[in-house]
Scaffold this motif. Structure first.
Motif, PDB file in Angstrom:
ATOM      1  N   GLY A 132      26.111 -75.794  25.886  1.00 40.97           N
ATOM      2  CA  GLY A 132      27.346 -75.037  26.031  1.00 40.97           C
ATOM      3  C   GLY A 132      27.427 -74.349  27.383  1.00 40.97           C
ATOM      4  O   GLY A 132      26.469 -74.307  28.161  1.00 40.97           O
ATOM      5  N   ARG A 133      28.586 -73.788  27.663  1.00 43.85           N
ATOM      6  CA  ARG A 133      28.794 -73.173  28.977  1.00 43.85           C
ATOM      7  C   ARG A 133      27.925 -71.942  29.187  1.00 43.85           C
ATOM      8  O   ARG A 133      27.544 -71.626  30.304  1.00 43.85           O
ATOM      9  CB  ARG A 133      30.272 -72.774  29.122  1.00 43.85           C
ATOM     10  CG  ARG A 133      31.211 -73.962  29.245  1.00 43.85           C
ATOM     11  CD  ARG A 133      32.612 -73.497  29.584  1.00 43.85           C
ATOM     12  NE  ARG A 133      33.499 -74.626  29.823  1.00 43.85           N
ATOM     13  CZ  ARG A 133      34.771 -74.500  30.174  1.00 43.85           C
ATOM     14  NH1 ARG A 133      35.297 -73.291  30.307  1.00 43.85           N
ATOM     15  NH2 ARG A 133      35.523 -75.566  30.377  1.00 43.85           N
ATOM     16  N   GLN A 134      27.636 -71.231  28.108  1.00 46.08           N
ATOM     17  CA  GLN A 134      26.835 -70.018  28.265  1.00 46.08           C
ATOM     18  C   GLN A 134      25.423 -70.342  28.718  1.00 46.08           C
ATOM     19  O   GLN A 134      24.788 -69.537  29.399  1.00 46.08           O
ATOM     20  CB  GLN A 134      26.778 -69.251  26.932  1.00 46.08           C
ATOM     21  CG  GLN A 134      28.111 -68.711  26.455  1.00 46.08           C
ATOM     22  CD  GLN A 134      28.907 -69.754  25.686  1.00 46.08           C
ATOM     23  OE1 GLN A 134      28.489 -70.895  25.587  1.00 46.08           O
ATOM     24  NE2 GLN A 134      30.050 -69.352  25.147  1.00 46.08           N
ATOM     25  N   LEU A 135      24.903 -71.512  28.332  1.00 42.48           N
ATOM     26  CA  LEU A 135      23.546 -71.922  28.698  1.00 42.48           C
ATOM     27  C   LEU A 135      23.603 -73.331  29.287  1.00 42.48           C
ATOM     28  O   LEU A 135      22.946 -74.245  28.810  1.00 42.48           O
ATOM     29  CB  LEU A 135      22.623 -71.903  27.481  1.00 42.48           C
ATOM     30  CG  LEU A 135      22.395 -70.553  26.814  1.00 42.48           C
ATOM     31  CD1 LEU A 135      21.630 -70.725  25.512  1.00 42.48           C
ATOM     32  CD2 LEU A 135      21.651 -69.608  27.732  1.00 42.48           C
ATOM     33  N   SER A 136      24.394 -73.502  30.328  1.00 41.92           N
ATOM     34  CA  SER A 136      24.598 -74.838  30.875  1.00 41.92           C
ATOM     35  C   SER A 136      23.324 -75.406  31.485  1.00 41.92           C
ATOM     36  O   SER A 136      23.157 -76.618  31.569  1.00 41.92           O
ATOM     37  CB  SER A 136      25.699 -74.807  31.941  1.00 41.92           C
ATOM     38  OG  SER A 136      25.355 -73.909  32.976  1.00 41.92           O
ATOM     39  N   ARG A 137      22.384 -74.548  31.925  1.00 39.10           N
ATOM     40  CA  ARG A 137      21.138 -75.038  32.540  1.00 39.10           C
ATOM     41  C   ARG A 137      19.993 -74.142  32.125  1.00 39.10           C
ATOM     42  O   ARG A 137      19.929 -72.970  32.484  1.00 39.10           O
ATOM     43  CB  ARG A 137      21.270 -75.048  34.076  1.00 39.10           C
ATOM     44  CG  ARG A 137      20.051 -75.657  34.786  1.00 39.10           C
ATOM     45  CD  ARG A 137      20.029 -77.159  34.576  1.00 39.10           C
ATOM     46  NE  ARG A 137      18.995 -77.790  35.363  1.00 39.10           N
ATOM     47  CZ  ARG A 137      17.759 -78.012  34.924  1.00 39.10           C
ATOM     48  NH1 ARG A 137      17.414 -77.642  33.713  1.00 39.10           N
ATOM     49  NH2 ARG A 137      16.878 -78.609  35.702  1.00 39.10           N
ATOM     50  N   VAL A 138      19.099 -74.668  31.313  1.00 41.48           N
ATOM     51  CA  VAL A 138      17.903 -73.948  30.886  1.00 41.48           C
ATOM     52  C   VAL A 138      16.702 -74.782  31.291  1.00 41.48           C
ATOM     53  O   VAL A 138      16.628 -75.966  30.960  1.00 41.48           O
ATOM     54  CB  VAL A 138      17.900 -73.699  29.367  1.00 41.48           C
ATOM     55  CG1 VAL A 138      16.605 -73.027  28.941  1.00 41.48           C
ATOM     56  CG2 VAL A 138      19.090 -72.837  28.969  1.00 41.48           C
ATOM     57  N   ARG A 139      15.781 -74.173  32.007  1.00 43.94           N
ATOM     58  CA  ARG A 139      14.604 -74.895  32.489  1.00 43.94           C
ATOM     59  C   ARG A 139      13.815 -75.467  31.324  1.00 43.94           C
ATOM     60  O   ARG A 139      13.545 -74.785  30.331  1.00 43.94           O
ATOM     61  CB  ARG A 139      13.733 -73.956  33.329  1.00 43.94           C
ATOM     62  CG  ARG A 139      12.522 -74.586  33.956  1.00 43.94           C
ATOM     63  CD  ARG A 139      11.979 -73.663  35.053  1.00 43.94           C
ATOM     64  NE  ARG A 139      11.835 -72.311  34.559  1.00 43.94           N
ATOM     65  CZ  ARG A 139      10.712 -71.837  33.998  1.00 43.94           C
ATOM     66  NH1 ARG A 139       9.659 -72.631  33.872  1.00 43.94           N
ATOM     67  NH2 ARG A 139      10.637 -70.595  33.591  1.00 43.94           N
ATOM     68  N   ASN A 140      13.445 -76.744  31.463  1.00 45.39           N
ATOM     69  CA  ASN A 140      12.621 -77.483  30.491  1.00 45.39           C
ATOM     70  C   ASN A 140      13.350 -77.865  29.209  1.00 45.39           C
ATOM     71  O   ASN A 140      12.762 -78.498  28.344  1.00 45.39           O
ATOM     72  CB  ASN A 140      11.349 -76.694  30.118  1.00 45.39           C
ATOM     73  CG  ASN A 140      10.469 -76.393  31.316  1.00 45.39           C
ATOM     74  OD1 ASN A 140      10.319 -77.230  32.192  1.00 45.39           O
ATOM     75  ND2 ASN A 140       9.911 -75.200  31.360  1.00 45.39           N
ATOM     76  N   VAL A 141      14.626 -77.509  29.066  1.00 43.44           N
ATOM     77  CA  VAL A 141      15.383 -77.818  27.851  1.00 43.44           C
ATOM     78  C   VAL A 141      16.678 -78.520  28.245  1.00 43.44           C
ATOM     79  O   VAL A 141      17.409 -78.052  29.120  1.00 43.44           O
ATOM     80  CB  VAL A 141      15.704 -76.544  27.044  1.00 43.44           C
ATOM     81  CG1 VAL A 141      16.549 -76.873  25.827  1.00 43.44           C
ATOM     82  CG2 VAL A 141      14.416 -75.858  26.609  1.00 43.44           C
ATOM     83  N   SER A 142      16.962 -79.662  27.608  1.00 41.27           N
ATOM     84  CA  SER A 142      18.183 -80.412  27.916  1.00 41.27           C
ATOM     85  C   SER A 142      19.258 -80.225  26.861  1.00 41.27           C
ATOM     86  O   SER A 142      20.424 -80.516  27.107  1.00 41.27           O
ATOM     87  CB  SER A 142      17.872 -81.904  28.061  1.00 41.27           C
ATOM     88  OG  SER A 142      17.335 -82.417  26.849  1.00 41.27           O
ATOM     89  N   GLY A 143      18.908 -79.763  25.679  1.00 42.87           N
ATOM     90  CA  GLY A 143      19.896 -79.587  24.622  1.00 42.87           C
ATOM     91  C   GLY A 143      19.204 -79.138  23.342  1.00 42.87           C
ATOM     92  O   GLY A 143      18.071 -78.651  23.358  1.00 42.87           O
TER      93      GLY A 143
ATOM     94  N   LEU B 149      13.573 -81.255  24.664  1.00 41.99           N
ATOM     95  CA  LEU B 149      12.954 -80.939  25.945  1.00 41.99           C
ATOM     96  C   LEU B 149      13.409 -81.893  27.048  1.00 41.99           C
ATOM     97  O   LEU B 149      13.693 -83.068  26.797  1.00 41.99           O
ATOM     98  CB  LEU B 149      11.429 -80.981  25.823  1.00 41.99           C
ATOM     99  CG  LEU B 149      10.824 -80.034  24.771  1.00 41.99           C
ATOM    100  CD1 LEU B 149       9.307 -80.112  24.809  1.00 41.99           C
ATOM    101  CD2 LEU B 149      11.292 -78.612  24.989  1.00 41.99           C
ATOM    102  N   ASN B 150      13.473 -81.365  28.251  1.00 38.06           N
ATOM    103  CA  ASN B 150      13.835 -82.130  29.443  1.00 38.06           C
ATOM    104  C   ASN B 150      12.541 -82.598  30.116  1.00 38.06           C
ATOM    105  O   ASN B 150      11.798 -81.790  30.681  1.00 38.06           O
ATOM    106  CB  ASN B 150      14.658 -81.256  30.395  1.00 38.06           C
ATOM    107  CG  ASN B 150      15.183 -82.010  31.587  1.00 38.06           C
ATOM    108  OD1 ASN B 150      14.522 -82.885  32.123  1.00 38.06           O
ATOM    109  ND2 ASN B 150      16.375 -81.680  32.011  1.00 38.06           N
ATOM    110  N   VAL B 151      12.249 -83.894  30.040  1.00 38.70           N
ATOM    111  CA  VAL B 151      10.968 -84.417  30.518  1.00 38.70           C
ATOM    112  C   VAL B 151      10.827 -84.241  32.029  1.00 38.70           C
ATOM    113  O   VAL B 151       9.743 -83.909  32.531  1.00 38.70           O
ATOM    114  CB  VAL B 151      10.818 -85.899  30.122  1.00 38.70           C
ATOM    115  CG1 VAL B 151       9.544 -86.487  30.705  1.00 38.70           C
ATOM    116  CG2 VAL B 151      10.805 -86.034  28.602  1.00 38.70           C
ATOM    117  N   ALA B 152      11.911 -84.448  32.780  1.00 42.14           N
ATOM    118  CA  ALA B 152      11.830 -84.278  34.241  1.00 42.14           C
ATOM    119  C   ALA B 152      11.452 -82.847  34.599  1.00 42.14           C
ATOM    120  O   ALA B 152      10.627 -82.614  35.496  1.00 42.14           O
ATOM    121  CB  ALA B 152      13.169 -84.657  34.878  1.00 42.14           C
TER     122      ALA B 152
END
Length: 764
Positions: free
Chosen positions: A593-604, A617-620
């Motif tokens: 969502g817009r409130q948390l558009s980018r969280v380190r290590n998490v994609s959704g 988790l965001n593997v990259a």
């Protein structure tokens, strides 16, 4: 051959839609930048604006709009000065930026085909009603319309369309009287809004949650029925006992026995009902899967488009751009018939645009240079799209140009401070090549209309990671460069590995998982200040996933085996320690969502069948975090009594000398840690003590003399023995070492490992 005019019209329409999106976002970002008081957030917003303008410039070049591209270039120059701090971010500057964005919008509107379809001429006189009706009768059931020029003119001047209602009534009566015409089946098509299709697909994908919930319910019923079935033996024995008591007893004992018998009978009846519910749940789950899975597959087909819709426009882009730069290049595409989700293709358009432009500008040589190198005068750029498996595809962009100069890449990275100088010197070629994706890194000596700012390839990596994919590059000097873009075939539905970390559940995309395994703590080896494990004969770094996610990990027994998951991202492989692996399941990924558009290590996030929300988790990001943080041991400390070994810290910037000393000391039974320079050694000493320090003198950041002085100045470390092993053998250097507080001074030219071991034994 494609119709050039039709293709250009289609490209202009596509460009107008894309430009509108960029311009709208630019206005929003500018307003946010103007209101933002924090300096760090202002830098991030300015970088986002810069990237949007850079992408818009590339798109304008692609559709041959030089004045729009020039306006973007001028705006980029202003933004570059703002990034460097040469221009103040005041009210006048914001006004100027908004005016520039508005002027860009006017230029884009001017080139839109719909805006140029009607000439700017005075409105024609009112058209009589009879003249507005076509001379030939309209098809049955279709309302006749005014001629195209009249309709467009009316729309252009804001006038209502010419009415033709009086002439439609007889045709309605005729339509009612005639039988309906036969409709052809099979080839009939319907024009539907793309937005509506996307909404239908999203709603159908939501049904995956219903299937997961039904599956979880079935598992719970099966477990409950199984528990009652395990009590069957105890229940039978209790019934026999109750019946014996009832025969030979009376009063209260007989009543208790009767109650026990009733309880056993009720439990047996409950087990039967649970078995029936389990069978019913299984039946409904299979029915739901039989209906839902084909529905989702058919809905996905509605979004499929051939890859040629993405690739075909680049042939003209390569031709025009190469001629602009005085080069010759030909573009070819393989796999254009492969059908992929249109949303994926839309996300690939921007990174592919930047790659192709950089390939033409940096990769392809001028005709004279190619002929001198024994190559054809015309360069070749080939694009291939192919499936890796049922869930992933790969896009390969290859050219036969000059390749990438690693020396210039490392020099640019050193200027940008993308990595420490000593690390760049030791970095392998394939690792150094990946530095071209760092923001701001460019090997170009000047900034031009096409490239030179170091933003294009950074946008490529960011776009692929946002898709859940990755990009890698390989190059052969003088022979060419190959970019590989791996990406998923679906946005929402993926297969994920459910793991538990510090008591919390997380999901890792299954496409990045190679294997999961367990290892004994004794098999975890410390190499170059990092834990490692041996996987299929290869040494792989082992990192605690709980530490990466900043979660507090509970105590673990020393004898417990460590569970880890081996992940890969491109050519990199890292093992992440977890509490346990819970299994693989299909999940529906939800954006933050817009409130948390980018969280380190998490994609959704996703919702499991039991209703719990868990992060995906965001593997990259995990790989970047694992490579950037200092890794303490992940293996639990052993509490078993054992003979304590003397610990030695070796500070040496030469990897050869460092490895030699490490092997010598480990063979002598010492526990050895290593540091790449004095600053690294001092940092390790503050977090973990040792018994002896062995250090070289000539090292970057902090040399051996400075390290010795820092140790003697620290009250906690002041008595720590320090042995200087160096090639400096002059009297003055020896005296300086002793003055700094060194416990021993050994010269490499007369180095004897027996002498070193003897000195360590004497000092420890």
């Amino acid at each position: 051959m494609l119709d050039s005019d039709a293709l250009l019209k289609e490209l202009l329409e596509t460009f107008e839609l894309e430009a509108r999106e960029h311009l709208g976002e630019l206005s929003t970002l500018l307003i946010s930048l103007e209101r933002e008081p924090e300096a760090a957030e202002r830098v991030r917003l300015l970088e986002a604006i810069f990237r949007r303008v850079h992408t818009l410039k590339g798109a304008a070049h692609a559709v041959n709009l030089p004045d729009v591209a020039l306006a973007c270039q001028r705006l980029e120059d202003v933004l570059a000065e703002l990034k460097r701090g040469d221009l103040p971010l005041g009210l006048e500057q914001f006004d100027s930026l908004h005016v520039s964005i508005n002027e860009l919008g006017e230029r884009v509107t001017f080139y839109h085909p719909a805006a140029t379809a009607v000439p700017a001429t005075p409105a024609p006189p009112e058209v009589p009603v009879a003249a507005a009706v076509p001379p030939d009768p309209a098809p049955v059931g279709v309302e006749p319309r005014a001629p195209l020029p009249a309709r467009e003119a009316a729309a252009h001047h804001g006038a209502p369309p010419t009415s033709s209602a009086p002439h439609r009534a007889p045709e309605r009566k005729a339509a009612e009287a005639r039988p309906p015409a036969a409709r052809p089946y099979g080839d009939e098509t319907v024009r539907v809004s793309a937005r509506l299709l996307e909404e239908l697909l999203l709603q159908s994908e939501e049904l995956v949650s219903a299937k997961l919930s039904a599956s979880a319910l079935h598992e719970e019923l099966t477990a409950a029925a199984g528990e009652l079935a395990l009590r069957q033996g105890e229940r039978s024995r209790a019934l026999e006992t109750a019946r014996r008591i009832v025969k030979g007893a009376s009063g209260r004992e007989a009543a208790l026995a009767a109650m026990l018998e009733q309880s056993c009978q009720a439990e047996r009846h409950l087990e039967g009902r649970l078995r029936l519910l389990e069978k019913s749940a299984d039946k409904h789950l299979r029915s739901l899967q039989a209906m839902l899975d084909p529905l989702l597959e058919e809905m996905k087909k509605l979004q499929l488009l051939p890859c040629s819709t993405l690739c075909d426009p680049f042939a003209k882009l390569v031709r025009d751009l190469s001629r602009e730069l005085g080069k010759e290049a030909e573009f070819s595409c393989l796999g254009g018939e492969l059908e992929i989700d249109r949303r994926i293709l839309a996300e690939l358009k921007e990174p592919l645009l930047h790659l192709v432009r950089n390939t033409v500008d940096h990769g392809i040589e001028e005709p004279q240079q190619r002929l001198a190198a024994g190559k054809p005068a015309k360069g070749a750029i080939a694009l291939e799209i192919r499936l890796q498996d049922a869930n992933r595809a790969e896009l390969i962009l290859e050219d036969d140009g000059r390749g990438i100069d690693l020396a210039r890449i490392k020099a640019a990275a050193k200027r940008l401070e993308a990595a420490p100088a000593e690390l760049l010197e030791r970095m392998q070629d394939h690792e150094a090549l990946q530095l071209i994706f760092e923001s701001g890194l460019s090997t170009s000596s000047s900034v031009g209309n096409v490239s030179g700012r170091g933003l294009g390839l950074a946008i490529v990596r960011h776009s692929l990671e946002r898709l859940g994919g990755h990009v890698t590059v390989s190059s052969t000097p003088g022979a060419g460069t190959v970019f590989r873009l791996a990406f998923p075939l679906s946005f929402a539905r993926i297969r994920g590995l459910l793991v538990q970390v510090a008591g919390r559940d997380c999901v890792i995309p299954a496409t990045n998982v190679e294997l999961s395994s367990r290892v004994a703590p004794a098999e975890v080896k410390r190499v170059e200040n990092r834990d490692t494990v041996l996987v299929n004969g290869e040494v792989v770094a082992l990192v605690s996933l709980a530490r990466i996610l900043e979660l507090k990990r509970g105590a673990q027994a020393a004898e417990d085996n460590l569970c880890f998951v081996l992940l890969h991202a491109g050519e990199k492989r890292i093992a992440f320690a977890v509490d346990q692996v819970l299994g693989v399941q299909e999940i529906l990924v939800k954006p933050l969502g817009r409130q948390l558009s980018r969280v380190r290590n998490v994609s959704g996030g996703t919702v499991l069948g039991n209703g719990r929300v868990v992060p995906v988790l965001n593997v990259a990001d995990l790989f970047r975090s694992a490579l950037s943080v200092e890794a303490p041991p992940v293996s639990p400390p052993s509490h078993a009594p054992q003979a304590r070994r003397v610990s030695v810290l070796v500070a040496e910037d030469s990897i050869t000398s460092r490895t030699l000393l490490k092997n010598i000391l480990e063979s002598a039974g010492y526990e050895v840690r290593t540091a790449v320079d004095g600053a690294d050694a001092l940092s390790q000493l503050k977090s973990q003590a040792c018994d002896v320090v062995i250090s070289d003198i000539e090292m970057p950041r902090m040399d051996g003399f400075q390290l010795t002085e820092a140790i003697r100045a620290d009250g906690r470390l002041s008595t720590l023995p320090v042995i200087l092993v160096t090639g400096l053998e002059s009297r003055s250097d020896r005296e300086r070492g002793i003055d700094a507080g060194a416990s021993a001074y050994l010269v490499k030219s007369s180095f004897d490992q027996g002498n070193l071991i003897e000195v360590i034994q004497r000092l420890s």
